[in-house]
Design an enzyme around this catalytic site. Structure first.
Site, PDB file in Angstrom:
ATOM      1  N   ARG A  50      -2.509  83.273  -9.613  1.00  0.00           N
ATOM      2  CA  ARG A  50      -4.095  83.552  -9.730  1.00  0.00           C
ATOM      3  C   ARG A  50      -4.171  84.596  -8.792  1.00  0.00           C
ATOM      4  O   ARG A  50      -3.501  85.578  -7.921  1.00  0.00           O
ATOM      5  CB  ARG A  50      -4.643  82.768  -9.009  1.00  0.00           C
ATOM      6  N   ARG A  54      -3.697  81.808  -4.176  1.00  0.00           N
ATOM      7  CA  ARG A  54      -3.409  81.033  -3.194  1.00  0.00           C
ATOM      8  C   ARG A  54      -2.383  80.799  -3.598  1.00  0.00           C
ATOM      9  O   ARG A  54      -1.953  79.114  -2.534  1.00  0.00           O
ATOM     10  CB  ARG A  54      -4.772  80.128  -3.527  1.00  0.00           C
TER      11      ARG A  54
END
Ligand code: PXP
Length: 252
Positions: A50, A54
């Site tokens: 991402r 994360r």
């Protein structure tokens, strides 16, 4: 193309990295989990890099590519940064997904029809590099037709809304969603696309999906990593494989 005999299981290891990142450091390692999943019967590994990093990090992708003996499916948004990384890592496959910063997970499918101009060059570049491209979409005819036009050989149908309706026992919605998935899989197959499915699947819903002959791959993450905490990842992958085999045996 579609085979009644075998449906592939791709194990998504993102949430091993989620647990690791909760404390920083290097434990637990998503690459080690990927090896365990493969030894237990997974046909491939999926990981989503991402924009906000994360869970999976750049180095995880590099290590997965270097160490895996089965195909790596690199999930990403169609951004210039991700395209550069994917072309560098050279995974077996890329699955293009929509990405919103504040979402908890990939909440909906890509609007292929609306993002045609952005997707067309990304799909082209990845294909030129020999990477198999799939588009994560809702089972809507408009999106399936757009996937063909944009030149993607594979789609992955977003099963999240159906799984949620099943879990919450909203029977009428679940039936309508399931019908949409079945019709979408059939249309995509007829248009020459390879059909995958994923999001929110557990043993019961995966068994059901495996009964749809046109679907040749399921990508499953959160449920398996959750199961790993009680019965272990290898046992969870084996149980999922068994559920999918049972489902496949019923495919018309
Ligand atoms: N397929 C795609 C394209 C996804 O984005 C995700 C979630 O990262 C999955 C499958 C796996 O979903 P889940 O973690 O709910 O099994």
């Amino acid at each position: 193309m579609a085979s009644a005999a075998h449906i592939r299981l791709g194990v998504n290891v993102d949430h091993v990295a989620t647990v690791r990142n909760a404390r920083g450091g290097v434990h637990p390692d998503p690459v080690k989990a990927a090896m365990i999943a493969i030894a237990a019967g997974a046909d491939g590994i999926t990981a989503h890099l991402r924009e906000d990093r994360r869970h999976i990090r750049d180095d995880d992708m590099v290590r997965l590519k270097a160490q895996l003996t089965k195909p790596l499916n690199f999930e990403m948004a169609a951004t210039a940064e991700m395209l550069r990384i994917a072309l560098d890592v050279r995974p077996h496959a890329v699955c293009l997904v929509p990405e919103r910063r504040l979402e908890r997970t990939t909440e909906g499918g890509l609007d292929v029809a609306g993002l045609f101009g952005q997707l067309m060059p990304a799909v082209g570049e990845l294909k030129k590099a020999g990477i198999r491209v799939s588009l994560f979409i809702n089972a809507e005819p408009r999106q399936i037709e757009a996937a063909v036009k944009v030149g993607a050989p594979v789609i992955e149908i977003h099963t999240g809304a159906w799984c949620e309706a099943v879990t919450e026992r909203r029977t009428a919605i679940a039936a309508a969603e399931l019908q949409r998935i079945k019709e979408g899989a059939l249309l995509a197959h007829e248009l020459g696309l390879e059909v995958h499915a994923g999001h929110g699947l557990d043993y019961v819903t995966a068994e059901h999906m495996a009964g749809i002959r046109q679907i040749v791959e399921l990508n499953i993450g959160h449920f398996l990593i959750g199961e790993a905490m009680s019965i272990g990842l290898a046992e969870a992958v084996k149980a999922m494989r068994a559920a999918m085999n049972r489902g496949r045996a019923t495919a018309a």
